[in-house]
Design a protein around this motif. Structure first.
Motif, PDB file in Angstrom:
ATOM      1  N   GLU A 115       0.473   4.392   7.415  1.00 43.61           N
ATOM      2  CA  GLU A 115      -0.910   4.930   6.600  1.00 43.61           C
ATOM      3  C   GLU A 115      -1.538   3.764   5.944  1.00 43.61           C
ATOM      4  O   GLU A 115      -1.358   3.059   5.343  1.00 43.61           O
ATOM      5  N   GLU A 116      -3.197   3.781   6.308  1.00 42.65           N
ATOM      6  CA  GLU A 116      -4.266   2.514   5.661  1.00 42.65           C
ATOM      7  C   GLU A 116      -4.554   3.559   4.120  1.00 42.65           C
ATOM      8  O   GLU A 116      -4.323   4.070   4.016  1.00 42.65           O
ATOM      9  N   ILE A 117      -4.504   2.377   3.377  1.00 40.72           N
ATOM     10  CA  ILE A 117      -4.788   2.741   2.145  1.00 40.72           C
ATOM     11  C   ILE A 117      -5.688   1.197   1.139  1.00 40.72           C
ATOM     12  O   ILE A 117      -5.949   0.508   2.041  1.00 40.72           O
ATOM     13  N   ASN A 118      -5.982   1.896  -0.391  1.00 36.19           N
ATOM     14  CA  ASN A 118      -6.723   0.490  -0.354  1.00 36.19           C
ATOM     15  C   ASN A 118      -6.388   0.622  -1.293  1.00 36.19           C
ATOM     16  O   ASN A 118      -5.406   1.304  -2.565  1.00 36.19           O
ATOM     17  N   VAL A 119      -5.956  -0.918  -1.764  1.00 30.00           N
ATOM     18  CA  VAL A 119      -5.613  -2.222  -3.073  1.00 30.00           C
ATOM     19  C   VAL A 119      -6.507  -2.493  -3.999  1.00 30.00           C
ATOM     20  O   VAL A 119      -6.911  -3.539  -3.448  1.00 30.00           O
ATOM     21  N   HIS A 120      -7.582  -2.277  -4.273  1.00 29.36           N
ATOM     22  CA  HIS A 120      -8.490  -2.810  -5.739  1.00 29.36           C
ATOM     23  C   HIS A 120      -9.897  -3.619  -4.434  1.00 29.36           C
ATOM     24  O   HIS A 120     -10.240  -4.693  -4.462  1.00 29.36           O
TER      25      HIS A 120
ATOM     26  N   HIS B 151      -1.568  -0.994   4.171  1.00 29.96           N
ATOM     27  CA  HIS B 151      -0.704  -0.205   5.150  1.00 29.96           C
ATOM     28  C   HIS B 151       0.799   0.214   3.958  1.00 29.96           C
ATOM     29  O   HIS B 151       1.108  -0.571   3.666  1.00 29.96           O
ATOM     30  N   TYR B 152       0.433   1.701   3.672  1.00 32.90           N
ATOM     31  CA  TYR B 152       2.071   2.040   3.320  1.00 32.90           C
ATOM     32  C   TYR B 152       2.729   2.175   4.475  1.00 32.90           C
ATOM     33  O   TYR B 152       2.399   2.582   5.294  1.00 32.90           O
ATOM     34  N   LEU B 153       3.680   1.358   4.827  1.00 29.24           N
ATOM     35  CA  LEU B 153       4.862   2.102   5.576  1.00 29.24           C
ATOM     36  C   LEU B 153       6.304   2.353   5.734  1.00 29.24           C
ATOM     37  O   LEU B 153       6.341   2.135   4.281  1.00 29.24           O
ATOM     38  N   GLN B 154       6.452   3.119   6.175  1.00 31.58           N
ATOM     39  CA  GLN B 154       7.932   4.116   5.533  1.00 31.58           C
ATOM     40  C   GLN B 154       9.226   3.753   7.108  1.00 31.58           C
ATOM     41  O   GLN B 154       8.310   4.126   7.591  1.00 31.58           O
ATOM     42  N   THR B 155       9.949   3.116   6.943  1.00 28.42           N
ATOM     43  CA  THR B 155      11.183   2.802   8.103  1.00 28.42           C
ATOM     44  C   THR B 155      12.095   3.546   7.803  1.00 28.42           C
ATOM     45  O   THR B 155      12.468   3.083   6.984  1.00 28.42           O
TER      46      THR B 155
ATOM     47  N   VAL C 115      13.128   2.568   4.389  1.00 28.48           N
ATOM     48  CA  VAL C 115      12.394   1.601   3.390  1.00 28.48           C
ATOM     49  C   VAL C 115      10.378   1.867   3.511  1.00 28.48           C
ATOM     50  O   VAL C 115      10.717   2.352   4.130  1.00 28.48           O
ATOM     51  N   GLN C 116      10.220   2.171   2.356  1.00 23.92           N
ATOM     52  CA  GLN C 116       9.489   2.152   2.013  1.00 23.92           C
ATOM     53  C   GLN C 116       8.583   0.702   1.951  1.00 23.92           C
ATOM     54  O   GLN C 116       8.953   0.216   0.632  1.00 23.92           O
ATOM     55  N   GLU C 117       7.310   0.838   1.799  1.00 24.47           N
ATOM     56  CA  GLU C 117       6.338   0.072   1.347  1.00 24.47           C
ATOM     57  C   GLU C 117       5.229  -0.068   1.905  1.00 24.47           C
ATOM     58  O   GLU C 117       4.635   0.272   2.665  1.00 24.47           O
ATOM     59  N   ILE C 118       4.212  -1.107   0.576  1.00 25.24           N
ATOM     60  CA  ILE C 118       2.767  -1.279   0.940  1.00 25.24           C
ATOM     61  C   ILE C 118       2.431  -2.973   0.646  1.00 25.24           C
ATOM     62  O   ILE C 118       3.299  -3.640  -0.047  1.00 25.24           O
ATOM     63  N   GLN C 119       1.988  -2.690   1.849  1.00 24.17           N
ATOM     64  CA  GLN C 119       1.385  -4.665   2.262  1.00 24.17           C
ATOM     65  C   GLN C 119       0.115  -4.880   2.242  1.00 24.17           C
ATOM     66  O   GLN C 119      -0.369  -3.732   2.990  1.00 24.17           O
ATOM     67  N   TRP C 120      -0.323  -6.033   2.211  1.00 20.84           N
ATOM     68  CA  TRP C 120      -2.011  -6.098   2.239  1.00 20.84           C
ATOM     69  C   TRP C 120      -1.735  -7.638   1.999  1.00 20.84           C
ATOM     70  O   TRP C 120      -0.616  -8.773   1.324  1.00 20.84           O
TER      71      TRP C 120
END
Length: 319
Positions: free
Chosen positions: A256-261, A266-270, A281-286
């Motif tokens: 899911e695409e999200i906004n961090v400042h 991208h929020y990812l859940q695998t 595992v879940q993580e937010i990457q930018w």
């Protein structure tokens, strides 16, 4: 550091040994069209999309014609691609068995040691590229003094950011050099594949592994925290200082695409995820782009109870 030229040459050599099944072009077109419909796209295929399709073809060829969905995180310096296959990778029982095998290898390592392991069952998932049966396992040195860890980060990632413990309620656990899970598999380590494959076959298909020199070749730094429920949350930074193309194959992944400042994240859940007890595992990457390098931020957790909203609150603390 990742060497895209060497990877390209490896692909070229491997491609000569691949003989696609009849009608594979039409199969790929069908997969593309179904994915395009799933994403709600109705426009005709334009030249720029053809380039995406060509990239998709390469991945499908090297992965046994499984169905792949791409996710790309990039700037002018680095490009990170995720690919997902729906073939057998949803086998949670097998994933848990692999996790137990990796735990046994890790238990045999001293502090600061690492190993390269060949997992025959994992190789079967990637029959067209047995190198994907290789996994790095480590027992890293963990720095438990926050001030000392910040000194290491400042030396290696000058623009680093960490969450404020007082506002998040997180407790610093420690910091380690390297990614949150696994490790970088260099071309030199890949050369151990034939030897480890033979050893595995001689042992009746069991895991085979060797100790290797633990090096932070990915230039990754991971900071570990706990919340009040004792969930472990990590903040990982990977420094990229040259043109780099990273391609990662995953299990079943939600994104899911999200906004961090203001930054696209991208929020990812695998799941399944054989590096974790939770099998998830879940993580937010930018990306944070600077003049001389790029930082890939990953804020994540393998907790089975942590929510996306809790993870996002931590990511938003990295101002």
């Amino acid at each position: 550091m990742f060497n895209s030229d060497q990877l390209t040459e490896q692909y070229r050599r491997s491609a000569k040994e691949i003989h696609p099944a009849p009608g594979h072009e039409e199969n790929i077109r069908t997969l593309y069209e179904s994915d395009r419909m799933r994403r709600g796209r109705s426009k005709s295929l334009k030249p720029v999309a053809v380039k995406v399709l060509l990239a998709l073809v390469v991945v499908v060829v090297f992965s046994g014609f499984n169905r792949y969905i791409w996710l790309k995180i990039s700037d002018h310096r680095m490009s990170l691609h995720y690919s997902q296959t729906n073939t057998r990778i949803d086998n949670a029982e097998l994933s848990s068995a692999i996790h137990r095998e990796l735990q046994q290898v890790e238990a045999s390592l001293g502090v600061g040691e690492a190993a390269i392991a060949y997992l025959p069952e994992l190789a079967k998932w990637n029959a067209m590229d047995k190198k994907k049966g290789l996994v790095v396992v480590s027992n890293p040195t963990v720095i438990t003094d926050l001030s000392a860890w910040k000194t290491i980060l400042a030396k290696n990632t000058p623009e680093f950011k960490l969450p404020t413990e007082t506002s998040t309620g997180l407790e610093f656990v420690g910091g380690k050099e390297g990614p949150p899970f696994g490790g970088f598999i260099s071309l030199e380590l890949q050369e151990l594949l034939p030897e480890l494959t033979r050893e595995s076959e001689e042992q009746g298909g069991k895991i085979a592994w060797r100790k290797v020199i633990a090096e932070n070749q990915s230039h990754s730094y991971t900071t570990l925290y706990r919340n009040d429920r004792q969930d472990v949350i990590y903040v990982s930074m990977q420094l990229i200082d040259q043109k780099t193309d990273i391609r990662i194959g995953t299990g079943l992944m939600e994104s899911e695409e999200i906004n961090v400042h203001g930054a696209k994240a991208h929020y990812l859940q695998t799941q399944p995820f054989f590096f974790a007890d939770s099998n998830r595992v879940q993580e937010i990457q930018w990306l944070a782009t600077f003049e001389k390098y790029t930082l890939l931020y990953s804020v994540g957790s393998d907790s089975s109870t942590l929510t996306k909203e809790e993870l996002l609150r931590v990511a938003l603390e990295l101002k």
